[in-house]
Design a protein around this motif. Structure first.
Motif, short mmCIF file in Angstrom:
data_model
loop_
_atom_site.label_atom_id
_atom_site.label_comp_id
_atom_site.label_asym_id
_atom_site.label_seq_id
_atom_site.Cartn_x
_atom_site.Cartn_y
_atom_site.Cartn_z
N THR A 1 10.83 6.66 3.21
CA THR A 1 10.32 7.40 2.05
C THR A 1 9.68 6.46 1.05
O THR A 1 8.94 6.88 0.18
N ALA A 2 9.98 5.18 1.16
CA ALA A 2 9.39 4.12 0.33
C ALA A 2 9.65 2.82 1.10
O ALA A 2 10.45 2.83 2.05
N PRO A 3 9.00 1.70 0.71
CA PRO A 3 9.30 0.46 1.43
C PRO A 3 10.80 0.17 1.40
O PRO A 3 11.42 0.24 0.33
N ASN A 4 11.38 -0.11 2.53
CA ASN A 4 12.82 -0.42 2.66
C ASN A 4 13.75 0.72 2.25
O ASN A 4 14.89 0.47 1.89
N GLN A 5 13.26 1.93 2.23
CA GLN A 5 14.14 3.05 1.88
C GLN A 5 14.10 4.12 2.95
O GLN A 5 13.02 4.65 3.26
N GLY A 6 15.28 4.45 3.49
CA GLY A 6 15.37 5.51 4.47
C GLY A 6 15.55 6.87 3.79
O GLY A 6 15.65 6.97 2.56
N LEU A 7 15.61 7.90 4.62
CA LEU A 7 15.74 9.27 4.10
C LEU A 7 17.22 9.66 4.02
O LEU A 7 17.92 9.67 5.04
N PRO A 8 17.72 9.98 2.82
CA PRO A 8 19.12 10.45 2.75
C PRO A 8 19.22 11.89 3.23
O PRO A 8 18.40 12.74 2.88
N ILE A 9 20.22 12.16 4.07
CA ILE A 9 20.46 13.53 4.55
C ILE A 9 21.95 13.82 4.48
O ILE A 9 22.76 12.90 4.37
N GLU A 10 22.30 15.09 4.50
CA GLU A 10 23.74 15.39 4.56
C GLU A 10 23.98 16.72 5.27
O GLU A 10 23.10 17.58 5.34
N TRP A 11 25.17 16.82 5.83
CA TRP A 11 25.61 18.07 6.44
C TRP A 11 26.92 18.49 5.80
O TRP A 11 27.78 17.65 5.54
N ALA B 1 0.84 -1.20 0.00
CA ALA B 1 0.00 0.00 0.00
C ALA B 1 0.87 1.26 0.00
O ALA B 1 0.52 2.27 -0.61
N HIS B 2 2.00 1.18 0.70
CA HIS B 2 2.94 2.31 0.72
C HIS B 2 3.38 2.63 -0.72
O HIS B 2 3.36 3.79 -1.15
#
Ligand code: ZN
Ligand code: ZN
Length: 372
Positions: free
Chosen positions: A357-367, A198-199
């Motif tokens: 953000t999607a099934p099995n996907q994390g949120l990419p971030i950067e500093w 469903a996601h």
């Protein structure tokens, strides 16, 4: 003449009825520049269908759990208490309205269209009158909700009561409902279940993500006020806490689902929550010595962040993963690799593994970090 004792008694009764802030557990969340985060549960039941509690208790629980809005969505077709309570599909919300006003909870009038799969169960929110939805044909019921301008979502598509393998399936009926403009969102979380299929459908078809408790008994017997065991919520990013603003945000897909320590949502919304929660008081490191240097990360929220390595700038050594518990400060040790020459600015990339953000996907971030 009304006696003073009687007035005092009235005051005591009123105060005991509206509760105090001590009863409430507020989640510390970041302040976002454009929207308020309105904590909602958009799926709940009372004795007016198959729930076990009176409608005003649903409101009190919502207040105690730090919610700002609640939808009561009693089943239309499933009324097991009808021999004990007069069948009146509008009554649960009418009863809850007084409590909702006193507890400053935005109460949303909804109903659950309760049919075999396919098409399954659908919640219709922001209804004026539930009665026109009580019809034999499911198409007429959903159309009656759409005719009232309702926000309509498909409930628990992988619920084992209708899908014994727990896997959500898309039917021709779903295609038809979507084509008619009668499906605006899907529950990707219901109670303790998450439906990855469903996601993905929400992402592919541009539908609103929802996650709700679908509570029938009491919240206290099923959930705790902890990050791991709190009731599921739909966070609505709205201009203000009002029925109209919540409705506008739901149709515009501005939601984030809060389930266990996960946030499920679209990338820009999750990124906004992340960058406004985690502060770097001093975004620079002194990497001249071989011992490396500390970088301070401050989590100003009650959320947990599970950071895992992203693509790291060559020349840097940092921990493989780091967890930021609620309201915590973490020191991240950073080292220069032997013999490496670093530019003046380096990029630290991570994936927030529990922000989906999607099934099995994390949120990419950067500093971006200055090297001194
Ligand atoms: Zn249901
Ligand atoms: Zn339900």
């Amino acid at each position: 003449m009304i006696s003073r004792t009687f007035i005092t008694l009235l005051a005591v009764l009123y105060l005991s009825a509206v509760g105090t802030s001590a009863d409430r557990h507020d989640l510390r969340l970041p302040v976002l520049p454009d929207y308020q985060i309105i904590l909602c549960d958009l799926h709940s039941h009372t004795v007016f269908s198959d729930g076990e509690v009176w409608p005003s208790l649903r409101v009190r629980e919502a207040f105690q759990n730090g919610l700002e809005a609640l939808a009561i969505t009693d089943h239309i077709e499933y009324q097991p208490h009808e021999k004990d309570l007069p069948t009146n599909l509008n009554r649960s919300v009418q009863i809850a309205a007084w409590s909702a006003k006193n507890y400053m909870i935005t109460l949303i009038k909804g109903a659950e269209i309760t049919r075999d799969m396919p098409p399954g169960h659908f919640n219709a929110l922001f209804l004026n009158d539930v009665n026109p939805l009580k019809t034999d044909e499911w198409r007429d019921a959903i159309k009656a909700a759409a005719d009232q301008g309702a926000f309509i979502f498909w409930n628990h598509p992988g619920w084992r009561g209708q899908q014994p393998d727990g896997i959500a399936k898309w039917y021709d009926e779903q295609t038809e409902i979507l084509a008619k403009g009668w499906m605006h969102g899907i529950e990707v979380v219901n109670e303790d279940e998450y439906y990855p299929e469903a996601h993905q459908w929400c992402l592919d078809k541009g539908l609103t993500l929802l996650g709700n408790s679908d509570i029938h008994g009491t919240i206290a017997e099923q959930y705790e006020r902890t990050p791991a065991k709190h009731r599921p919520m739909t966070w609505v990013l709205a201009k203000e806490n009002s029925e109209q603003a919540i409705k506008e945000a739901l149709f515009a897909h501005r939601t984030v689902v809060y389930w266990r320590d996960w946030l499920i949502g679209e990338k820009p919304l999750l990124a906004e929550i992340f960058y406004n929660s985690i502060k770097l008081p001093r975004p620079s490191v002194q990497l001249s010595s071989a011992d490396g240097a500390p970088l301070k990360l401050v989590n100003t929220s009650d959320l947990t962040f599970e950071l895992a390595h992203g693509a790291i700038d060559a020349g840097l050594e940092i921990p493989e993963s780091v967890t930021l518990p609620p309201s915590s400060t973490i020191i991240l040790p950073i080292q220069k690799k032997k013999g490496a020459t670093l530019p003046q600015m380096v990029t630290l990339s991570f994936v927030v593994a529990n922000f989906k953000t999607a099934p099995n996907q994390g949120l990419p971030i950067e500093w971006k970090i200055a090297v001194e």
